[in-house]
Scaffold this motif. Structure first.
Motif, PDB file in Angstrom:
ATOM      1  N   CYS A 238       1.028  -1.421   0.101  1.00 38.61           N
ATOM      2  CA  CYS A 238      -0.101   0.002  -0.009  1.00 38.61           C
ATOM      3  C   CYS A 238       0.819   1.246   0.098  1.00 38.61           C
ATOM      4  N   VAL A 242       1.117   4.236  -2.927  1.00 40.18           N
ATOM      5  CA  VAL A 242       1.001   5.621  -2.653  1.00 40.18           C
ATOM      6  C   VAL A 242       2.133   6.551  -3.153  1.00 40.18           C
ATOM      7  N   LEU A 245       1.917   6.657  -7.057  1.00 38.26           N
ATOM      8  CA  LEU A 245       0.685   7.648  -7.415  1.00 38.26           C
ATOM      9  C   LEU A 245       1.363   8.884  -7.493  1.00 38.26           C
ATOM     10  N   THR A 252      -4.233   5.135 -12.470  1.00 41.71           N
ATOM     11  CA  THR A 252      -4.596   5.571 -11.108  1.00 41.71           C
ATOM     12  C   THR A 252      -5.848   4.743 -10.483  1.00 41.71           C
ATOM     13  N   SER A 253      -6.520   4.064 -11.365  1.00 44.04           N
ATOM     14  CA  SER A 253      -7.702   3.415 -10.927  1.00 44.04           C
ATOM     15  C   SER A 253      -7.498   2.263 -10.317  1.00 44.04           C
ATOM     16  N   TRP A 256      -5.655   3.043  -6.825  1.00 46.28           N
ATOM     17  CA  TRP A 256      -6.486   3.372  -5.927  1.00 46.28           C
ATOM     18  C   TRP A 256      -7.398   2.010  -5.672  1.00 46.28           C
ATOM     19  N   VAL A 260      -7.308   0.905  -1.540  1.00 42.04           N
ATOM     20  CA  VAL A 260      -8.505   0.602  -0.521  1.00 42.04           C
ATOM     21  C   VAL A 260      -8.694  -0.839  -0.339  1.00 42.04           C
TER      22      VAL A 260
END
Length: 345
Positions: A238, A242, A245, A252-253, A256, A260
């Protein structure tokens, strides 16, 4: 030779399942979701294999090395989740207060159900029990929980007992996290029952118990190791997502969605680790119960036939192992065996 092979394979199995396998799962997740967004990095492009066999070799090697590193750092990884490492004093005290309050709430719920059952069955309540029942009924928080407990089945109410059993007996042993309490409860088991400090005499105890009992402890811990390694791996993936990004131009989809999903799974793996400590606690309890006699024999001691005397003996043994020698330690002489310990040379 066969016993040596079994020992090597047994240790390799706990390492493989407990640390290397979850590391491989997290590494695969990284390659599928995060790595495609880093294609523009020169260093990653140079390290990327050009063939399928090279990719498989890189994946296996990375899983093995990272799993071994995680296994080597397992003590600080556990201590962080238990609340002992890198926790500010204020956060530690707040966590301990919350844990004591949660333990007290569970105790009150079970006490209320027990007293109401005795009352329904026509049992005579003592003045102290009657006063306790009235006090518990007057507590809004306990009464609200009890209303839900009354509608549950006996099997569902047994889950409340399981939750309470994951706390140490003594309140001064309470840890700030659920995992810390779940582990601390069996760390204090030997001392609470027999005054046998298993934290001090762990190596002596594991060296004396039967192989099957010691193996049960190792296998039971493997399940907890698996979820702990999986949890930390999710946090690392995770974090890398980040960073991707912020520093690259990825899909990005996908990133993200990964972030999540991993954030949702971290508390699931933490709760699974806490639940898995039940088997670990049962294995340690069995090791203490059946290992006391072999341990006493190995230390040239005679196990007393009275529990109070046995607790006195283990208190002196634990103190002798923990602090420098003092003349008062000679009181242990009354429990020493007259000859060498029984058993094969």
């Amino acid at each position: 030779m066969g016993d040596i092979a079994k020992g090597v394979l047994g240790g390799a199995w706990t390492l493989l399942v407990g640390w290397i396998l979850p590391t491989a799962l997290n590494l695969a997740l990284f390659f599928v979701t995060v790595a495609p967004g880093l294609q523009g990095l020169t260093l990653l492009h140079r390290l990327r294999p050009t063939t399928g066999g090279g990719s498989a070799l890189l994946f296996l090697t990375g899983s093995l090395l990272l799993g071994l590193v995680a296994n080597a750092f397992q003590n600080p990884l556990y201590r962080l989740l238990e609340g002992y490492l890198f926790w500010p004093a204020a956060a530690y005290e707040a966590g301990c207060c919350r844990s004591r309050r949660a333990k007290a709430d569970l105790t009150d719920r079970l006490s209320l159900l027990r007293l109401e059952r005795r009352e329904r069955e026509g049992g005579e309540l003592s003045p102290e029990d009657g006063e306790l029942l009235a006090r518990l009924r007057g507590q809004p928080r306990t009464e609200r929980a009890a209303r839900r407990d009354r509608r549950r089945t006996a099997a569902q109410r047994a889950l409340v007992h399981e939750r309470l059993a994951r706390y140490p007996v003594a309140d001064d042993q309470i840890a700030p996290t659920r995992l810390g309490n779940a582990i601390r409860r069996f760390e204090e088991y030997g001392y609470d029952r027999y005054r046998l400090d298993t934290q001090v005499l762990w190596n002596e105890l594991t060296g004396c118990v039967p192989d099957q009992v010691r193996r049960q402890v190792e296998l039971a811990r493997t399940s907890v190791d698996f979820f702990v390694a999986l949890l930390y791996g999710h946090v690392v993936v995770c974090f890398l997502a980040v960073l991707t990004l912020a520093t690259a131009r990825p899909d990005t989809s996908m990133l993200w969605g990964t972030i999540v999903l991993l954030l949702l799974l971290v508390p699931v793996w933490y709760r699974s680790a806490v639940t898995s400590t039940d088997e670990w606690a049962a294995a340690v309890r069995a090791m203490v119960n059946v290992g006391r006699k072999p341990l006493a024999d190995a230390m040239c001691l005679v196990l007393p036939d009275q529990l109070a005397k046995e607790r006195d003996m283990w208190t002196m043994v634990s103190r002798l192992s923990r602090i420098p020698y003092h003349e008062r330690a000679s009181a242990l002489d009354r429990y020493r065996a007259a000859g060498p310990p029984s058993g094969p040379p």
